[in-house]
Design a protein around this motif. Structure first.
Motif, PDB file in Angstrom:
ATOM      1  N   ARG A 105       0.805  -1.217   0.000  1.00 21.33           N
ATOM      2  CA  ARG A 105       0.000   0.000   0.000  1.00 21.33           C
ATOM      3  C   ARG A 105       0.842   1.273   0.000  1.00 21.33           C
ATOM      4  N   TYR A 106       1.897   1.330   0.820  1.00 17.86           N
ATOM      5  CA  TYR A 106       2.588   2.600   1.029  1.00 17.86           C
ATOM      6  C   TYR A 106       3.967   2.677   0.396  1.00 17.86           C
ATOM      7  N   ILE A 107       4.585   1.566   0.124  1.00 20.37           N
ATOM      8  CA  ILE A 107       5.884   1.605  -0.546  1.00 20.37           C
ATOM      9  C   ILE A 107       5.694   1.394  -2.041  1.00 20.37           C
ATOM     10  N   GLU A 108       4.912   0.380  -2.395  1.00 19.26           N
ATOM     11  CA  GLU A 108       4.616   0.142  -3.808  1.00 19.26           C
ATOM     12  C   GLU A 108       3.461   1.014  -4.303  1.00 19.26           C
ATOM     13  N   GLU A 109       2.747   1.653  -3.391  1.00 14.64           N
ATOM     14  CA  GLU A 109       1.662   2.594  -3.685  1.00 14.64           C
ATOM     15  C   GLU A 109       0.532   1.978  -4.506  1.00 14.64           C
ATOM     16  N   LEU A 110       0.129   0.764  -4.134  1.00 13.77           N
ATOM     17  CA  LEU A 110      -0.996   0.115  -4.787  1.00 13.77           C
ATOM     18  C   LEU A 110      -2.285   0.498  -4.072  1.00 13.77           C
ATOM     19  N   SER A 111      -3.382   0.439  -4.779  1.00 11.19           N
ATOM     20  CA  SER A 111      -4.682   0.716  -4.175  1.00 11.19           C
ATOM     21  C   SER A 111      -5.093  -0.462  -3.296  1.00 11.19           C
ATOM     22  N   VAL A 112      -6.146  -0.255  -2.522  1.00 15.54           N
ATOM     23  CA  VAL A 112      -6.665  -1.337  -1.681  1.00 15.54           C
ATOM     24  C   VAL A 112      -7.101  -2.498  -2.572  1.00 15.54           C
ATOM     25  N   ARG A 113      -7.781  -2.191  -3.648  1.00 15.32           N
ATOM     26  CA  ARG A 113      -8.257  -3.239  -4.563  1.00 15.32           C
ATOM     27  C   ARG A 113      -7.086  -4.017  -5.167  1.00 15.32           C
ATOM     28  N   GLU A 114      -6.067  -3.310  -5.651  1.00 16.68           N
ATOM     29  CA  GLU A 114      -4.897  -3.979  -6.235  1.00 16.68           C
ATOM     30  C   GLU A 114      -4.186  -4.845  -5.199  1.00 16.68           C
TER      31      GLU A 114
END
Length: 157
Positions: A105-114
């Motif tokens: 979520r915070y390092i790779e910056e993916l969404s919750v869905r991803e």
């Protein structure tokens, strides 16, 4: 990004390179998959788990320092690397499920869905793991990173 994710989980460049290579080989063997990014990350994640099962270290997965190239000045890099080092050391003290959610979520910056798709869990479980992981980090870090953790918690809600 896949290498960086695996490197955060293994803290070993050689192992991360081997796992990424194995993941791509397995991925290309199954080219009919609909969601290639999610499938590729899932393969790599499973290979990391397999690696640690063989090593019997699944309870504790150390994370490495941030090795991404940036355009910052040397002083900025020193400060950023020190903060990253402290944060990644704290990440080693939380459960693997929480750590994965936070890294994605915070390092790779993916969404919750991803993140849910990559981990094969529900979006609610991603939010819960992230919130619990941030709570655990706050407890480990004390007041050192309160602003950053509060910002991450706000994004999670």
């Amino acid at each position: 990004p896949l290498f960086q994710y695996i490197f955060y989980l293994t803290n070993n460049r050689v192992v991360a390179e081997e796992i990424v290579q194995d993941a791509f080989v397995k991925f290309f063997e199954k080219q009919h998959v609909i969601q290639p990014k999610a499938y590729l990350y899932r393969i790599a994640r499973n290979l990391v788990y397999d690696y640690y099962r063989r090593k019997r270290l699944i309870e504790w997965l150390p994370l490495g320092k941030d090795t991404r190239v940036t355009d910052n000045f040397p002083q900025d890099l020193l400060e950023q690397n020190e903060m990253n080092r402290v944060l990644y050391e704290a990440l080693t003290g939380i459960k693997i499920h929480y750590r994965e959610a936070i890294v994605l979520r915070y390092i790779e910056e993916l969404s919750v869905r991803e993140t849910a798709e990559l981990l094969g869990i529900s979006e609610t479980k991603v939010k819960n793991n992230t919130a619990r992981g941030l709570q655990a980090l706050r407890k480990l870090l004390g007041g050192d990173f309160d602003g950053a953790i509060e910002k991450a918690e706000a994004q999670n809600n």
